[in-house]
Scaffold this motif. Structure first.
Motif, PDB file in Angstrom:
ATOM      1  N   GLN A 207      18.518 -23.241  12.062  1.00  0.00           N
ATOM      2  CA  GLN A 207      18.188 -22.088  13.062  1.00  0.00           C
ATOM      3  C   GLN A 207      17.290 -22.984  14.146  1.00  0.00           C
ATOM      4  O   GLN A 207      16.075 -23.057  14.195  1.00  0.00           O
ATOM      5  CB  GLN A 207      18.195 -20.956  12.784  1.00  0.00           C
ATOM      6  CG  GLN A 207      16.532 -20.762  12.187  1.00  0.00           C
ATOM      7  CD  GLN A 207      16.354 -19.167  12.228  1.00  0.00           C
ATOM      8  OE1 GLN A 207      17.183 -18.054  12.435  1.00  0.00           O
ATOM      9  NE2 GLN A 207      15.986 -18.790  10.391  1.00  0.00           N
TER      10      GLN A 207
ATOM     11  N   SER B 138      20.049  -9.115  15.126  1.00  0.00           N
ATOM     12  CA  SER B 138      20.805 -10.522  14.965  1.00  0.00           C
ATOM     13  C   SER B 138      22.258 -10.316  14.271  1.00  0.00           C
ATOM     14  O   SER B 138      22.800  -9.506  13.038  1.00  0.00           O
ATOM     15  CB  SER B 138      20.304 -11.490  14.447  1.00  0.00           C
ATOM     16  OG  SER B 138      19.985 -10.827  12.822  1.00  0.00           O
TER      17      SER B 138
ATOM     18  N   LYS C 117      24.891 -12.883  12.202  1.00  0.00           N
ATOM     19  CA  LYS C 117      24.651 -13.981  11.320  1.00  0.00           C
ATOM     20  C   LYS C 117      25.965 -14.262  10.755  1.00  0.00           C
ATOM     21  O   LYS C 117      26.501 -13.761   9.288  1.00  0.00           O
ATOM     22  CB  LYS C 117      23.437 -14.339  10.309  1.00  0.00           C
ATOM     23  CG  LYS C 117      22.816 -15.727   8.866  1.00  0.00           C
ATOM     24  CD  LYS C 117      21.605 -15.641   8.715  1.00  0.00           C
ATOM     25  CE  LYS C 117      21.938 -16.603   7.705  1.00  0.00           C
ATOM     26  NZ  LYS C 117      20.381 -16.627   7.459  1.00  0.00           N
TER      27      LYS C 117
ATOM     28  N   THR D 245      24.318  -9.714   8.267  1.00  0.00           N
ATOM     29  CA  THR D 245      25.251 -11.251   7.941  1.00  0.00           C
ATOM     30  C   THR D 245      27.073 -10.768   7.450  1.00  0.00           C
ATOM     31  O   THR D 245      26.348 -10.177   6.101  1.00  0.00           O
ATOM     32  CB  THR D 245      24.236 -11.305   6.795  1.00  0.00           C
ATOM     33  OG1 THR D 245      23.027 -11.722   7.221  1.00  0.00           O
ATOM     34  CG2 THR D 245      24.417 -12.837   5.960  1.00  0.00           C
TER      35      THR D 245
ATOM     36  N   ASN E 272      23.591 -17.138  14.472  1.00  0.00           N
ATOM     37  CA  ASN E 272      23.144 -17.818  13.982  1.00  0.00           C
ATOM     38  C   ASN E 272      24.394 -18.184  12.696  1.00  0.00           C
ATOM     39  O   ASN E 272      25.122 -16.821  12.203  1.00  0.00           O
ATOM     40  CB  ASN E 272      22.354 -17.359  12.522  1.00  0.00           C
ATOM     41  CG  ASN E 272      21.292 -18.803  11.806  1.00  0.00           C
ATOM     42  OD1 ASN E 272      22.533 -19.419  11.932  1.00  0.00           O
ATOM     43  ND2 ASN E 272      20.672 -19.000  11.084  1.00  0.00           N
TER      44      ASN E 272
END
Length: 395
Positions: A180, A120, A122, A100, A147
């Protein structure tokens, strides 16, 4: 357009008989040469030779017209992610391979590489930024693999010669009211360039989704599949200026390409295939469509190949006009009738062909329904009209 007298005779008979029936008349009973093999539409992964792209000066949709001074590299490896290059104004947190970023600075480039089956990327940012996909493979079982919670532009550059993949599971976990909407999501624009490839697979809503607009440039090779809804989804426009796009959905009520505004195609080769049946929710029925837009579809170049095969499915569903002035457009509707009729083209405005090549075929109903009329310009080189279920014209 050159007259074909025997067709007019058949059409007259069709109109007479159809006056006693509804829109689902089987015109195969009226036109003796209906039993033929229509042109096909299949996903095409082959390379495409495209003309040299001209980058307009001062157009901020082009990554070349922006400067990115800071580079943050993120390398994924199984259950971990290694981050380097984060400077002033850029904070990076990792939870296993889930990264993140919070950025308060301008002109930052993020380079993603490596692979994780539970990871992921983000980002929170107040400024536009660049993401270079440099051979990255990410699967997020519980959310978007990429994202962006930034309302500004996300420039996605597919590094030359690289293969990249993003995917998501069906069990999403949300942070408060944040959205999302699939495997790759952005609150802002997503602008694709580069000559690498990107494969996107989604089991939740959309493959690639933007609450703003999507833009595809020459050179990109993007394959998207969804089993839950849309392949591509955008709120404020989809602009296909080049590249090879293969988009498919197998969801009931799904749309391979879905836009709440206009869709403009001026280059590249786009193939979109939608399968599944209609979706009933309460009193509402949602039909499958290869391409759906809440405004107009405008094609001035490139190739656009569309196929739908669900019951009542549409090839093109446009709430505005369908305007073709160039390129190669092929639309097939192979589904059977249900609560609504399958159509190759269904638009609430006018359908106009003034150039290029346009082919529309429906196996069980009308090929084209346009509330404000269907027309083509004089001077077409060839034409083929067989009842209501096939229309072809080229210039």
């Amino acid at each position: 357009m050159k007259a074909i007298h025997y067709i007019y005779t058949l059409l007259a008979a069709a109109m007479l008989l159809a006056s006693c029936t509804n829109d689902d008349t089987d015109f195969g009973q009226l036109v003796p040469d209906r039993d033929f093999e229509p042109l096909g539409v299949e996903l095409d992964y082959s390379a495409l030779t495209e003309p040299q792209e001209t980058v307009p000066a001062d157009d901020n949709d082009y990554v070349e017209n922006n400067t990115f001074d800071a580079v943050v590299s993120i390398s994924f490896s199984g259950s971990t992610a290694v981050v380097s290059g984060a400077g002033t104004g850029v904070s990076v947190q990792t939870d296993g391979a889930h990264v993140t970023v919070s950025s308060s600075t301008r002109s930052v480039e993020y380079v993603l590489s490596g692979a994780s089956s539970d990871g992921s990327f983000k980002i929170y940012s107040r400024n536009k930024f660049k993401v270079v996909m440099n051979g990255v493979q990410l699967h997020n079982p519980h959310g978007a693999a990429v994202n962006s919670q930034c309302g500004k532009s996300m420039y996605v550059v597919l590094a030359d010669g690289t293969a990249n993949k993003l995917s998501c599971g069906s069990d999403f976990v949300f942070a408060g009211s944040e959205k999302q909407k699939g495997a790759m999501f952005s609150e802002g624009q997503i602008l694709f360039s580069g000559t690498g490839s990107l494969q996107v697979e989604s089991a939740y809503k959309s493959g690639i989704a933007s609450d703003d607009y999507l833009l595809f440039r020459p050179g990109v090779h993007i394959d998207v599949s969804s089993t839950a809804g849309n392949g591509l989804k955008a709120n404020d426009g989809i602009y296909i200026r080049g590249g090879v796009l293969n988009i498919q959905t197998s969801a009931d009520g799904g749309k391979a390409i879905n836009c709440e505004d206009s869709i403009k195609v001026s280059g590249g080769r786009t193939t979109a295939i939608a399968t599944g049946t209609y979706l009933v929710e309460g009193t509402d029925t949602t039909n499958v469509a290869a391409l759906k837009c809440d405004s107009s579809l405008i094609v001035s170049g490139g190739a656009l190949y569309l196929k739908s095969s669900g019951r009542g499915a549409k090839g093109i569903k446009a709430n505005g006009d369908v305007l073709v002035s160039g390129g190669d457009v092929r639309v097939l509707a192979l589904g059977a009738s249900s609560e609504s009729s399958p159509k190759a083209v269904k638009c609430d405005g006018k359908a106009t062909v003034s150039g290029g090549s346009f082919y529309a075929y429906s196996k069980h109903s009308s090929a084209i329904t346009a509330d404000k009329g269907f027309s083509h310009a004089d001077g077409s080189k060839s034409s083929d009209i067989r009842g209501k279920w096939l229309y072809y014209v080229s210039y």
